[in-house]
Design an enzyme around this catalytic site. Structure first.
Site, PDB file in Angstrom:
ATOM      1  CG  ASP A   1      -5.511  -3.939   5.126  1.00  0.00           C
ATOM      2  OD1 ASP A   1      -6.673  -4.029   5.153  1.00  0.00           O
ATOM      3  OD2 ASP A   1      -4.836  -3.049   4.920  1.00  0.00           O
TER       4      ASP A   1
ATOM      5  CB  CYS B   1     -10.674  -6.794  -2.012  1.00  0.00           C
ATOM      6  SG  CYS B   1      -9.366  -7.964  -1.835  1.00  0.00           S
TER       7      CYS B   1
ATOM      8  CG  ASN C   1      -2.285  -1.074   0.764  1.00  0.00           C
ATOM      9  OD1 ASN C   1      -2.285  -1.440  -0.296  1.00  0.00           O
ATOM     10  ND2 ASN C   1      -2.920  -1.356   1.880  1.00  0.00           N
TER      11      ASN C   1
END
Ligand code: EPU
Length: 423
Positions: free
Chosen positions: A308, A117, A23
């Protein structure tokens, strides 16, 4: 399609290196669109999502050359396109990050809704991006399933984000760098990846203050030069390895090349769970612990507990004594994998789509599973590694998107994990 076959309950110990953050890497590709010069990117992991970002940048007229295993150089060949193709945009959510830089550099941009996602609402919203560009003076039209933004010259604006979003913050920050005048972003996300991007842009001529705090002030400049961007270590990968080591509880695991200061919320939890760990400047060791106790979590924007890391934490909680409430606040569909852990023998009760109660400890058993998304996928790998017997995980493309050659790296810790092509 490839799958992983895992024979669980092998003792794990030794060393594992953390690679560059997905990221953080994903943002340098759109940032390159702002630059008049060559950008050298180092510590770049070989990840599916980064390859897609490279593909999009090349489509727009940039050249990417490999300079080493983890180093590339990016330079403009001919940046003239203003359309972002559906065939690439629908493959990854971070493609939305290219919109602002194309708009501010070329005065217009046409794009479809980005893919990604299946963890958020059925269509992950982009309203905060669009509102931000409109506040900076862009006109928006929507037709034929495409968005069109147009602005001769974007102007600095005062923008308040109704929700905290990493990519919306980064997008508006990048765009404001070349807009006219001052932009103030309020209720910004504070993730380390944002600070890394701002540091890079400032070294290249931008004037950004306050990255890493809720208020970011950007003074527009005329030009951004080339420069060096060293990708920071992946804090999510480091945290996932930490939880794998703790859940396996079979030997010392030294997690190297990371920034323990990016995981403060995890250490605070580990203290309460009773995990035995030692922190160093660029690494940490998870040691065997005597007794692991359950502890509730609520996911939160940085510096809170990262969404996450929620799926690996849930797996860890299956190995601790007591009940823990897992409260997912960022995404609507990030607890769907809990059902798969239940199939493996975990005792998890879904209170509602955002809250699960894990009762532990339980002995997990191997199972045939399909990886639903990136972070749930790695949690299933983790569950397979601590479960009795054989686990098969299909659709591991979803895991390769964010964890480079994870099977080879885990094998070095003693894991019995094999990648096979499924028919
Ligand atoms: N949101 C809106 N409107 C918008 C944008 C976002 O309402 O215009 C909401 C979302 O629905 C969600 C929240 O804001 O409730 C944050 O979601 P968003 O999709 O914006 O997250 P992001 O900033 O794009 C980044 C990471 C995610 C990570 C989150 C953590 C990147 C490329 N992605 O997403 O990473 O989970 O921050 O907050 O940086 C992953 O790596 O697996 C991953 C999903």
């Amino acid at each position: 399609m490839a799958k992983f076959i895992i024979n669980g309950r092998k003792p794990l110990s030794g060393e594992i290196e953390v690679l560059g953050a997905k990221n953080a890497a994903l943002k340098i590709f759109p940032a390159a669109l702002l630059t008049n010069g060559v950008i050298r990117v180092s510590n770049l992991s070989q990840l599916e999502d980064c390859l897609k970002a490279e593909e999009l940048l090349e489509f727009l007229g940039y050249e990417i050359s490999k300079k080493g295993e983890r180093t590339i150089e990016i330079k403009e060949k001919r940046f003239s396109r203003v359309d972002l193709p559906e065939s690439i945009m629908n493959k990854f959510r971070a493609s939305i990050m290219f919109v602002g830089p194309v708009l501010v550099k070329r005065g217009e941009v046409k794009f479809p809704h980005p893919g990604g996602c299946v963890i958020g609402a059925s269509v992950r919203p982009i309203d905060m991006f669009l509102e931000g560009f409109k506040k900076m003076g862009a006109a928006l039209k929507i037709s034929d399933n495409h968005y069109y933004l147009k602005a001769k010259k974007l102007k600095g604006a005062d923008i308040f984000f109704p929700k905290v979003s990493v990519t919306a913050t980064e997008s508006l920050m990048m765009t404001a760098v070349l807009a006219e005048g001052e932009t103030i972003l309020k209720n910004s996300a504070m993730e380390p990846e944002i600070v890394a991007l701002a540091d890079y842009l400032n070294k290249s001529g931008a004037k950004i203050k306050g990255a890493g705090t809720p208020t970011i002030i950007i003074k527009g400049v005329k030009k951004i030069n080339g420069g060096e961007y060293e990708i920071i270590p992946d804090r999510i990968e480091a945290g996932t390895f930490a939880m794998l080591a703790a859940a396996s509880n079979s030997g010392d695991i030294h997690i190297k090349n990371c920034r323990p200061e990016h995981l403060e919320s995890l250490w605070a939890l580990f203290d309460r769970v009773g995990i035995n760990y030692v922190l160093y400047k660029n690494s940490f060791v998870i040691k065997r612990s005597k007794k692991l106790l359950s502890c509730d979590i609520t996911t939160h924007e940085y510096p809170g507990f990262a969404t996450d890391l929620q799926p690996p934490y849930t797996v860890l909680m299956t190995q601790t004594k007591g009940s823990s409430l897992i409260h997912e606040t960022i995404y609507d569909r990030r607890l769907l994998y809990a059902d798969m852990l239940t199939q493996m023998g975990a005792n998890i009760v879904m209170a509602d789509p955002h809250r699960a109660v894990v009762n532990g400890p339980t002995r997990l058993k191997g199972k045939k599973l399909i990886s639903p998304d990136l972070r749930a996928g790695i949690a299933l790998v983790m569950a397979g590694l601590i479960a009795e017997g054989k686990t098969e995980i299909d659709n591991i493309y979803q895991i390769d998107r964010g964890y480079e050659k994870i099977d080879e790296r885990l094998k070095k810790l003693g894991a019995d994990i094999k990648r096979v092509e499924s028919s």
